[in-house]
Design a protein around this motif. Structure first.
Motif, PDB file in Angstrom:
ATOM      1  N   SER A 268       0.873  -1.168   0.000  1.00 32.91           N
ATOM      2  CA  SER A 268       0.000   0.000   0.000  1.00 32.91           C
ATOM      3  C   SER A 268       0.914   1.222   0.000  1.00 32.91           C
ATOM      4  O   SER A 268       1.542   1.541   0.999  1.00 32.91           O
ATOM      5  CB  SER A 268      -0.899  -0.014   1.241  1.00 32.91           C
ATOM      6  N   ALA A 269       1.005   1.870  -1.161  1.00 27.14           N
ATOM      7  CA  ALA A 269       1.941   2.987  -1.317  1.00 27.14           C
ATOM      8  C   ALA A 269       1.305   4.286  -0.837  1.00 27.14           C
ATOM      9  O   ALA A 269       0.098   4.366  -0.628  1.00 27.14           O
ATOM     10  CB  ALA A 269       2.357   3.120  -2.775  1.00 27.14           C
ATOM     11  N   ASN A 296      -0.744  -0.665  -4.593  1.00 29.91           N
ATOM     12  CA  ASN A 296      -1.832   0.270  -4.865  1.00 29.91           C
ATOM     13  C   ASN A 296      -1.625   1.585  -4.142  1.00 29.91           C
ATOM     14  O   ASN A 296      -0.811   1.695  -3.226  1.00 29.91           O
ATOM     15  CB  ASN A 296      -3.210  -0.333  -4.527  1.00 29.91           C
ATOM     16  N   SER A 297      -2.358   2.592  -4.610  1.00 28.11           N
ATOM     17  CA  SER A 297      -2.492   3.859  -3.883  1.00 28.11           C
ATOM     18  C   SER A 297      -3.981   4.103  -3.745  1.00 28.11           C
ATOM     19  O   SER A 297      -4.742   3.881  -4.690  1.00 28.11           O
ATOM     20  CB  SER A 297      -1.860   5.001  -4.665  1.00 28.11           C
ATOM     21  N   PRO A 328      -7.798  -1.992  -6.284  1.00 22.98           N
ATOM     22  CA  PRO A 328      -7.045  -1.380  -7.395  1.00 22.98           C
ATOM     23  C   PRO A 328      -6.742   0.102  -7.154  1.00 22.98           C
ATOM     24  O   PRO A 328      -7.309   0.713  -6.260  1.00 22.98           O
ATOM     25  CB  PRO A 328      -7.977  -1.556  -8.596  1.00 22.98           C
ATOM     26  N   THR A 329      -5.861   0.649  -7.979  1.00 17.63           N
ATOM     27  CA  THR A 329      -5.453   2.049  -7.858  1.00 17.63           C
ATOM     28  C   THR A 329      -6.352   2.909  -8.727  1.00 17.63           C
ATOM     29  O   THR A 329      -6.178   2.959  -9.950  1.00 17.63           O
ATOM     30  CB  THR A 329      -3.988   2.200  -8.308  1.00 17.63           C
ATOM     31  N   LYS A 330      -7.324   3.553  -8.115  1.00 13.90           N
ATOM     32  CA  LYS A 330      -8.245   4.376  -8.900  1.00 13.90           C
ATOM     33  C   LYS A 330      -7.489   5.558  -9.500  1.00 13.90           C
ATOM     34  O   LYS A 330      -6.714   6.208  -8.819  1.00 13.90           O
ATOM     35  CB  LYS A 330      -9.385   4.878  -8.019  1.00 13.90           C
ATOM     36  N   GLY A 331      -7.718   5.808 -10.768  1.00 13.19           N
ATOM     37  CA  GLY A 331      -7.063   6.934 -11.442  1.00 13.19           C
ATOM     38  C   GLY A 331      -5.871   6.509 -12.269  1.00 13.19           C
ATOM     39  O   GLY A 331      -5.435   7.230 -13.151  1.00 13.19           O
TER      40      GLY A 331
END
Lengths: 378, 204
Positions: A268-269, A296-297, A328-331
């Protein structure tokens, strides 16, 4: 060394008032970030994840920041069998700017200074819930939430306390928004963490609480296995050019937890979606040999919630471990060329045991923690 | 538990006086806080242009660290083995107000960056190349018990080999810095009692 367990958690955000509600929205791809037009905060329109007006408001007794903390603490302490007034229990509060929005609306003077002071809020809240020990406030830029958890972990490991309640919150007002705007750091749209076209952050409001305990609950449990903090010693507002110092914190956390790169199931970044932060994190992750580990962020869901972000993201990570689901990483849509890391763009379901959570902030600070899922009691 | 660590040096800056190991080493001139801080900087005779762009809290902490570490041989340690743990009551409120005043006109990024209390730690780390654990805590008063026990834990668990810790407070009308260098060898045991005594004998 004593083990430290996450025995309860809560997130209060525009997406919901429990961890479960928040997690469900993330699984469904729902974001709290939207466009706002609020002249009290900014002349132009801006994207952020904010509570509806009037949802948490400063009144005679509590400020908006305090209302957020109280809401999160109330939800978590309700029905939890932890003796708050125990001498071996302490409250830690994590925030970057606390009550600072009062500068915008209240008469200046010594009274206002005393009201803004973070120890004032901490004391009032500690008394409200019946904590007997003096609360500890940590204000360490964007890594505050992780430093608060690491502090709590150490206080338990050293035997000073048996239970530590760690609560964090931040409120977005003109003060904070104008500051990030002055740095040209705010995205004109939805933020795009780790994307090749990323163009800045979205800010967000939120609060979160975890209870750390030396007592292991029955059944499956999340352990806060280790944590480490480092400093770049390079620049106060720009991250390290090499990522070496964040790598140092990652490596130390993995070492202390007795884990190798192949043991880490996901990362988790911090992933603020600024050009330099994400690049530095990618470098550090690569130095640690973790470039193929799903990462992910959550900034595309929550924006950057400052002193709450480390806590919110650690809690979501813990929930991911329990649910065997990586958010998932939205954006994010297009991988950049430099320092490719394995950014999650789809929901991943698979057995998960260990998560690395990282964060970095102004002042050159970096933090890393390891969360581990333990299935059965030994 | 704390007696295996020692205060190898300490420094205080308050009431126009800079002290090193209980001895007044400089009495400041200057009619206001920025003037006093500048006089200390000039007295030290170092060239560090970044000093001028710092806010008052960072200047105060940076100057105190400069005095504290004048005889410190940091080459004994790895950069990651030296940490900084600081505390105060007012966070960065002095800088916060200055920044918010600028917002009415044009928000200044140079002021905004100082609206975080841990920036003073960043400035000290940049100057001395310290890369270890760092944290900024807020307490109503100097919490000697927390500082002594927490820093001892950091040393005991091998997170750090040496730590700069203490109190750095800056308000519109007053200031006080009391910093301790804590190592595994030295003359004065690093105890709650000893750091409290040093803190309270510091002028101001």
């Amino acid at each position: 060394m004593k083990k430290v367990f996450l025995v309860a958690d809560n997130i209060i955000s525009p997406l919901g008032t429990t961890t479960a509600q928040n997690f469900e929205h993330l699984v469904n791809g729902v974001t709290g970030v939207r466009q706002h037009d609020d002249k009290a905060m900014s002349d132009g329109r801006f994207f952020a994840s904010l509570f509806e007006k009037g949802y948490f408001q400063t009144d005679e007794c509590w400020t908006k920041f305090e209302h957020l903390l109280i809401a999160s603490l109330t939800e978590i302490l309700y029905g939890v069998d932890k003796n708050i007034s125990d001498k071996k229990t302490v409250l830690i509060i994590s925030t970057t700017k606390g009550n600072i929005s009062l500068l915008e609306t209240e008469e200046p003077g010594p009274e206002l200074d005393a009201r803004i002071a973070l120890h004032t809020s901490a004391k009032k809240i500690a008394r409200h819930f019946g904590f007997v020990n003096e609360p500890i406030v940590i204000s360490h830029a964007c890594i505050s939430g992780l430093v608060a958890m690491i502090t709590g972990m150490r206080l338990i490991q050293s035997g000073q306390y048996d239970h530590v309640v760690v609560a964090g919150a931040d409120v977005i007002s003109k003060f904070v928004l104008s500051g990030f705007q002055s740095f040209q750091a705010v995205s004109p749209g939805l933020c795009k963490p780790f994307d090749t076209d990323r163009d800045g952050i979205n800010l967000g409001e939120g609060a979160a609480t975890v209870i750390l305990s030396a007592e292991r609950p029955d059944g499956e449990v999340i352990e806060l296995a280790s944590g480490a903090v480092s400093n770049d010693a390079n620049h106060i507002s720009g991250p390290s050019r090499t990522g070496e110092e964040l790598f140092y914190a990652i490596n130390k956390a993995m070492d202390t937890a007795g884990l190798k790169p192949e043991d880490i199931d996901f990362i988790s970044a911090h992933g603020t979606a600024t050009v330099y932060n994400d690049e530095m994190e990618a470098k550090a992750v690569t130095l640690a040999g973790l470039q193929n580990v799903p990462l992910n962020s959550l900034k595309g869901f929550y924006g950057h919630t400052l002193g709450a972000s480390g806590l919110i993201e650690a809690i979501i990570s813990a929930q991911s471990l329990r649910q065997n689901t990586i958010i998932p990483t939205k954006g994010f849509s297009k991988q950049g060329d430099a320092n490719p890391v394995n950014v999650c763009s789809q929901l991943i379901s698979k057995p998960l045991s260990n998560c690395l959570k990282i964060a970095s902030g102004f002042g050159g600070c970096n933090a890393a923690i390891i969360l581990t899922k333990l299935k059965t009691a030994p | 538990m704390n007696d295996q660590y020692y205060i190898s040096a300490h420094c205080s800056i308050s009431n126009n006086i800079v002290s090193y190991n209980n001895e007044a080493v400089f009495e400041g001139t200057g009619h206001d806080i920025p003037g006093f801080l500048l006089s200390v900087y000039q007295h030290l005779g170092v060239k560090y242009p970044k000093f001028y762009k710092m806010d008052n809290l960072a200047k105060l902490g940076w100057l105190a660290a400069e005095v504290l570490l004048k005889d410190f041989d940091k080459t004994k340690y790895q950069p990651t083995d030296i940490g900084v743990v600081l505390s105060n009551a007012g966070s960065s409120l002095d800088a916060d107000k200055r920044y918010y005043d600028s917002v009415q006109d044009i928000a200044s990024p140079a002021l905004f960056v100082y609206t975080l209390p841990n920036i003073v730690i960043g400035e000290i780390c940049i100057r001395h190349h310290f890369k270890g654990e760092n944290a900024f805590y807020i307490f109503e008063r100097f919490n000697a018990e927390f500082i002594s026990s927490y820093v001892s834990v950091l040393l005991e668990t091998g997170q750090l080999q040496a730590c700069i810790c203490g109190w750095v407070e800056m308000t519109a009308t007053g200031y006080k810095a009391v910093l301790f260098l804590v190592e595994k060898e030295g003359a004065t045991p690093f105890t709650t009692e000893n750091i409290n005594k040093i803190y309270s004998t510091a002028n101001g």
